[in-house]
Enzyme design. Structure first.
Site: not given
Ligand SMILES: Cc1cc2nc3c(=O)[nH]c(=O)nc-3n(C[C@H](O)[C@H](O)[C@H](O)COP(=O)(O)OP(=O)(O)OC[C@H]3O[C@@H](n4cnc5c(N)ncnc54)[C@H](O)[C@@H]3O)c2cc1C
Length: 303
Positions: A172, A221, A295
């Site tokens: 992560r 998480s 995380e």
């Molecule tokens: C119900 C649920 C289940 C989940 N299950 C999992 C799982 O099984 N495994 C897992 O790994 N995660 C899980 N997650 C967490 C999450 O979905 C992941 O971490 C996902 O990758 C975050 O993507 P996001 O677009 O929502 O990013 P955000 O939450 O909007 O941002 C997360 C980080 O990424 C950065 N970021 C986003 N886009 C960019 C970009 N284009 N360039 C540079 N930086 C960027 C942001 O600045 C921030 O630091 C879960 C979340 C939820 C709500």
């Protein structure tokens, strides 16, 4: 006169003092001083080149792994929303996706193309930009297992190309500089029957329904798993599963269904949610000597 009176011209949307809560899963947090939704990568590059270098820039995906604090976010928040950012193409055994594409759409496209390996993206509700930053993964697979390369823009609007090894991925976590805004990623799959890939995706999505509070206001998480331990177990054993946190007004709690997921039942503020996380970290440390690491990314200012 402030930097906000002197923002570059753009083709996309540029909004001042814009609420960010609707763009996050927790539905909490303050405003962005400025919110920019670029029309495409050229618009984003031109904007970054012209923006006063002292203005902080923060990217948001779909906010599925962040708490935006109640005092809002200083500087410009960028969201890669809309069709140009969500394009997915396949070529032989590779798939290329825009940073704004949902992971689940990339999984679907991999099934259609008959490529195995990206099924796990069906279980992650974020975007490709978020997956690149978080090395998102589940059920034994991670972004690093299928990623070939990605490119983005730095704070000066210059194109930066990264091969998989450049990310220095660990659990992560990416070692790429935080100021790179990812624009596009290319993955490699393994040829397989489309129906077989689709069936595995179906299994992952139904497994999610029963094991995670995916219809709640949550952030995924909360804590990384410490080496040799499961965070959900540590939170559970410390007595926090499903317990309302008495010291926070909004009723933030750790989910009954998955004790590493925090939930905003409706009225919680970002401070309530982050406060709950900190209280649990302190409690688990006191009871077990293990320091849980966040995380979930926390961005912006407290009030
Ligand atoms: C119900 C649920 C289940 C989940 N299950 C999992 C799982 O099984 N495994 C897992 O790994 N995660 C899980 N997650 C967490 C999450 O979905 C992941 O971490 C996902 O990758 C975050 O993507 P996001 O677009 O929502 O990013 P955000 O939450 O909007 O941002 C997360 C980080 O990424 C950065 N970021 C986003 N886009 C960019 C970009 N284009 N360039 C540079 N930086 C960027 C942001 O600045 C921030 O630091 C879960 C979340 C939820 C709500």
């Amino acid at each position: 006169m402030t930097w906000r009176d002197n923002l570059p011209d753009v083709r996309g949307k540029l909004l001042l003092n814009e609420p960010l809560a609707p763009f996050t899963w927790f539905r909490v947090g303050g405003n962005a001083e400025a919110l920019f939704i670029p029309a495409d990568a050229h618009d984003l590059a031109d904007f970054l080149k012209a923006l006063d270098p002292s203005v902080p820039v923060t990217v948001l995906g779909v906010g599925s792994n962040v708490i935006v604090r109640d005092g809002g976010v200083e500087g410009v928040v960028i969201r890669l929303a809309g069709r140009p950012w969500a394009q997915i193409t396949t070529d032989g055994d590779t798939i290329t996706a825009g940073a704004g594409a949902l992971d689940s759409m990339v999984a679907k496209a991999s099934a259609k193309a008959g490529l195995a390996g990206l099924e796990f993206y069906a279980g992650i509700p974020g975007t490709i930009g978020g997956a690149l930053t978080m090395n998102a993964g589940c059920y034994g697979s991670e972004t690093k297992d299928v990623l070939v390369s990605a490119w983005g823009l730095n704070r000066k609007g210059e194109r930066i190309d990264y091969g998989l090894a450049d990310f220095g991925y660990t659990y992560r976590h990416s070692q790429a500089p935080a100021d790179i805004l990812w624009v596009e990623a290319t993955y490699r799959g393994t040829p397989d029957a489309p129906e077989a890939v689709a069936a595995r995706i179906g299994e992952i999505t139904s497994r999610r329904e029963t094991t995670q509070p995916i219809r709640e206001k949550t952030g995924g998480s909360t804590f990384k798993n410490p080496p040799g331990h499961s965070s959900w177990k540590l939170v559970d054993e410390a007595g926090w599963r499903g317990k309302l946190h008495a010291e926070t007004g909004g009723g933030a709690m750790f989910s009954d269904l998955h004790s590493n997921f925090m939930i905003n039942p409706g009225e919680a503020t970002a401070a309530d949610i982050e406060g709950l996380g900190e209280a649990v970290r302190a409690d688990v440390l006191a009871k077990t000597g293990i320091q849980l690491e966040w995380e979930i990314k926390r961005i912006g200012r407290a009030t």
